[in-house]
Design an enzyme around this catalytic site. Structure first.
Site, PDB file in Angstrom:
ATOM      1  NE  ARG A  50      -2.821   0.446   3.210  1.00 48.14           N
ATOM      2  CZ  ARG A  50      -2.277   0.778   4.396  1.00 48.14           C
ATOM      3  NH1 ARG A  50      -1.377   1.727   4.560  1.00 48.14           N
ATOM      4  NH2 ARG A  50      -2.210  -0.213   5.488  1.00 48.14           N
ATOM      5  CE1 TYR A 103     -15.559   9.928 -17.785  1.00 50.22           C
ATOM      6  CE2 TYR A 103     -15.185  10.016 -15.258  1.00 50.22           C
ATOM      7  CZ  TYR A 103     -15.291   9.294 -16.501  1.00 50.22           C
ATOM      8  OH  TYR A 103     -15.737   7.998 -16.262  1.00 50.22           O
ATOM      9  CG  ASP A 175      -8.713  14.444 -16.510  1.00 52.94           C
ATOM     10  OD1 ASP A 175      -7.774  13.935 -17.242  1.00 52.94           O
ATOM     11  OD2 ASP A 175      -9.578  14.036 -15.855  1.00 52.94           O
ATOM     12  CE  LYS A 200     -11.379   6.449 -19.557  1.00 55.28           C
ATOM     13  NZ  LYS A 200     -11.651   7.502 -18.902  1.00 55.28           N
TER      14      LYS A 200
END
Ligand SMILES: *Cc1c(COP(=O)(O)O)cnc(C)c1O
Length: 386
Positions: A50, A103, A175, A200
């Site tokens: 983590r 988005y 972004d 993406k």
């Protein structure tokens, strides 16, 4: 002085041949949750996945180099990356200025956290300079930029926005999912953070969800890493391995995809049954000139409005070939989406109306198929209209 490598070289070869155990050419995948201590009170570079993992760290390092940042944090999804920036930068009562046509998932996240009073949010048309200036007067703590925007491909001037925000002491996060560092590098234009849905273009094969945040300032990298470990939004080592595998071919993929997208945009612009085409590479696009100054290409995403009504959308989507009806983007396969009922459904009708996302709008993600086949597939869709 080590020579600075070109981005294409970094994407193809960062970390290649670095395995000291067996000399593996491809960096190994470290599927482990935990790491041994070398001895009492002797932690190694990594102790628990983590907090850190070598496979994830190599992806982060590659992304930081490609974006020109001081470092990066790899997250489980793009939404986790957006949320990590919010967690790292905002105090209760702070204001975030976000694009009114962002988005859909980002819109939902901002609205939901604002409804819980974790911060305040103002959705602004950032391509309107006066509106942005007015929002900056409100002393926000963070300006979130998406350019090109989704799904209308509006262009925001990153350099001008970052200059204004910096003068007002405001951090800027961009972004960069729609272009990737192959076509746009916001940190070089003045941004503090770059956000990615690596789902993406960076992964590019539609088989992983993931995200990343790259920061310009080493202190911000430290803060992001600490929050990622605290909240547990980190990406899995296996996903990082796959994403780096996809990233190796980012440049040739996106180059080819945008060439085809540009040809499709020109075809659509000439088509009598397409009313409006949104593609920054078209001279008719209102953001074309700004795009030329801050992007090295126009990308492989575009949207267009059909002349006709919702019945025509239904007929078109039913008959089109070569484009699969699905959300998401940036993969090797071409996709078609109807934002109003798919990606932007959660925004609600009023917010969609303000953002200009109409029901006749269709969005295309252009993949690696031949231009000829894709145009023929679209023509099938158009010929089904009455
Ligand atoms: C997909 C996307 C996101 C969210 O990423 P996930 O990986 O789906 O969580 C954020 N921003 C943009 C621009 C996107 O396209």
């Amino acid at each position: 002085m080590p020579q600075t490598k070109s981005p294409e070289t970094i994407a193809a070869s960062n970390g290649i041949g670095s395995d000291t155990s067996y000399g593996a050419v491809t960096p190994p995948l470290y599927l482990t949750s935990t790491f041994t201590f070398a001895g009492f009170d002797q932690a190694r570079d990594y102790d628990y996945t983590r907090a850190g993992n070598p496979s994830r760290a190599l992806l982060a390092d590659t992304l930081a180099k490609l974006e020109g940042g001081a470092g990066a944090v790899v997250t489980a999804t793009g939404m986790a990356a957006v949320d990590l920036v919010l967690a790292t930068t905002l105090e209760p009562g702070d204001l975030v200025v976000a694009p009114h046509d962002c988005y859909g998932g980002t819109y939902r996240l901002l609205a939901a956290r604002a409804a819980k009073r974790q911060f305040r949010v103002a959705f602004v048309d950032q391509s309107d300079e006066a509106a942005l200036e007015e929002a900056l007067q409100e002393r926000p703590a963070l300006v979130l930029v998406e350019t090109p925007s989704n799904p209308l491909m509006r262009i925001v001037d990153i350099r001008a926005t970052a200059t204004r925000a910096r003068a007002a002491g405001v951090k800027v996060a961009v972004d960069n999912t729609f272009l990737s560092p192959a076509l746009q590098r916001p940190i070089g234009l003045g941004a503090d953070f770059v956000i990615h849905s690596t789902t993406k273009y960076l992964n590019g094969h539609s088989d992983v969800v993931g995200g990343a945040v790259i920061a310009a300032d080493p202190d911000d990298v430290e803060a992001l890493s600490s929050w990622s470990n605290t909240t547990g939004v980190c990406g899995s080592p296996f996903d990082a391995y796959l994403t780096l595998r996809g990233l190796r071919t980012l440049f040739p993929r996106i180059e080819r995809q945008q060439r085809t997208a540009s040809a499709i945009a020109a075809y659509l612009e000439r088509h009598p049954k397409a009313a409006v085409v949104h593609y920054p590479g078209l001279r008719s696009h209102p953001g074309h000139e700004i795009a030329k100054t801050q992007q090295t290409g126009f990308g492989a995403m575009l949207s267009f409005e059909l002349a006709g009504g919702l019945d025509d959308i239904r007929r078109f989507v039913g008959a089109v070939e070569g484009f699969t009806l699905a959300e998401s983007l940036g993969g090797v396969e071409s996709l078609i989406a109807h934002p109003a009922t798919m990606t932007h459904a959660s925004m609600g009708e009023e917010a969609r109306r303000i953002a200009g996302v109409g029901e006749r709008l269709l969005r295309l993600s252009v993949g690696l198929e031949s231009e000829e086949d894709l145009v023929a597939g679209l023509e099938r869709g158009f010929s089904a209209l009455l």
